[in-house]
Design an enzyme around this catalytic site. Structure first.
Site, PDB file in Angstrom:
ATOM      1  N   GLU A  90       0.835  -1.197   0.000  1.00  0.00           N
ATOM      2  CA  GLU A  90       0.000   0.000   0.000  1.00  0.00           C
ATOM      3  C   GLU A  90       0.873   1.252   0.000  1.00  0.00           C
ATOM      4  O   GLU A  90       1.992   1.243   0.513  1.00  0.00           O
ATOM      5  CB  GLU A  90      -0.934   0.018   1.209  1.00  0.00           C
ATOM      6  CG  GLU A  90      -2.013  -1.050   1.129  1.00  0.00           C
ATOM      7  CD  GLU A  90      -3.000  -1.000   2.288  1.00  0.00           C
ATOM      8  OE1 GLU A  90      -4.211  -1.052   2.016  1.00  0.00           O
ATOM      9  OE2 GLU A  90      -2.557  -0.917   3.450  1.00  0.00           O
ATOM     10  N   CYS A 347      -0.494   5.885  10.406  1.00  0.00           N
ATOM     11  CA  CYS A 347       0.709   5.212  10.882  1.00  0.00           C
ATOM     12  C   CYS A 347       0.376   3.894  11.571  1.00  0.00           C
ATOM     13  O   CYS A 347      -0.460   3.837  12.470  1.00  0.00           O
ATOM     14  CB  CYS A 347       1.442   6.131  11.850  1.00  0.00           C
ATOM     15  SG  CYS A 347       2.938   5.419  12.542  1.00  0.00           S
TER      16      CYS A 347
END
EC number: 2.1.1.192
Length: 363
Positions: A90, A347
């Site tokens: 990704e 994150c």
């Protein structure tokens, strides 16, 4: 062969094998990295016979776009790619109006480091990705901003960049565990004849592979360094990050001091905050003591939820209290602004799985 795996020297050699002069390599390079061509047919200043040769012998990119997701405000976009061999990665674009666009790039499919708070670590390492596959992630989003920047600005109601301004190697994988391919991509990204992104606009994040930190310090390009610390003592860090059993905090700090002494550049310490795990004032004081006197900045990261873990993020009050303790010791310390949580693009959330279908409860 993926043409993005070739630097200018390699492309020149490939064209020589095809009986073509060296200047053609520079032309093709400009098409790929300046004009962002993704089809040899678009390179109309090349002879038709050469375009046919290129099509027969090389391919522009090898990643298959599987899924795109964008946040409601249109400023964060995540792409899922399938690599040859079926591994997936990704990439995330984060736009910060009016003048910054940061891309978060993957360097491996999966990750072997096994950090307990990270979705990617739960996958294990599937495979390293090539320098060309790293380049392809960047070029896709450069093309996206060039083509869609005006529409994004109109939707946002103000100016946004039409090109990538910053790049962070903080996606899936540990860059220093794929150092050779990662660095080849860095050099191509920085190449003035190529993508021409300044080294100081790139940041690499590592869990603390000390050989890679020392190697980066010795490189000519001044790429920024961020280190995932997440605990100020070995017992807790080993619990959160198995890599600490190989390279403990003492080894890590020695390598970081080598980096700062050699480069005179600041290192960023990343510290994800987990409720009742690593977020107490006592641990904040330990952290401050550990890094005091170093050329550094501390970046606190409220943990972003991932499936299948009992962990919870620290409450806002604890984040603020932790930050104040670190700042009181005279250390630069900020809290990372969250982006893309709702599409699992923040994150620690990249795991190449469908994003949540209902809102995530952060607190």
């Amino acid at each position: 062969m993926n043409i993005y795996d070739l630097d200018l020297k390699g492309l020149t050699a490939q064209l020589t094998e095809l009986g073509q002069p060296a200047f053609r390599a520079r032309q093709i390079y400009a098409h790929l990295y300046k004009k962002l061509a993704n089809d040899f047919a678009a390179m109309t200043d090349l002879p038709a016979a050469l375009r046919e040769q290129l099509t027969a012998n090389l391919q522009i990119g090898s990643l298959e776009l599987v899924r795109e997701q964008t946040t409601d405000d249109g400023l964060t976009r995540k792409v899922l790619w399938r690599c040859p061999g079926d591994a997936v990665i990704e990439t995330v674009l984060m736009i910060y109006p009016p003048d910054r666009a940061t891309i978060c790039v993957s360097t491996q499919a999966g990750c072997a480091m096994g950090c307990v708070f990270c979705a990617t670590g739960k996958l294990g390492l599937l495979r390293n990705i090539s320098s060309g596959e790293i380049m392809e992630q960047v070029l896709y989003f450069e093309r996206y901003l060039r083509n869609e920047g005006a529409a994004i600005a109109k939707r946002h109601g103000g100016p946004v960049p039409d090109h990538i301004t910053n790049l962070v190697f903080m996606g899936m994988g540990e860059p220093f565990a794929n150092y050779e391919r990662w660095w080849a991509a860095v050099e191509r990204l920085n190449d003035k004849q190529g993508f021409n992104l300044g080294a100081r606009n790139m940041t690499v994040s590592t869990v603390g592979l000390v050989k890679g930190i020392r190697q980066l310090a010795d490189e000519a390009l001044q790429v920024n360094l961020a280190v995932s610390l997440h605990a100020p003592n070995d017992q807790l860090r080993s619990e959160l990050m198995p890599v600490n059993d190989r390279f403990d905090i003492s080894d890590l700090m020695d390598a970081i001091r080598y980096y700062t002494d050699k480069t005179h550049r600041r290192v960023s310490f990343e510290y994800v905050l987990l409720d009742d795990k690593n977020d107490t004032p006592e641990l904040a004081a330990q952290l401050a003591s550990l890094v005091k006197g170093m050329l550094c900045h501390v970046n606190l990261i409220p943990w972003n939820p991932i499936p299948g873990t009992p962990l919870t993020r620290s409450h806002r009050e604890r984040v603020t209290a932790f930050q104040r303790v670190v700042q009181a010791a005279g250390i630069s310390c900020t809290v990372r602004v969250e982006r893309g949580v709702e599409i699992a693009a923040a994150c620690g959330q990249l795991a190449a799985i469908p994003s949540p279908t209902s809102p995530i409860n952060l607190y």
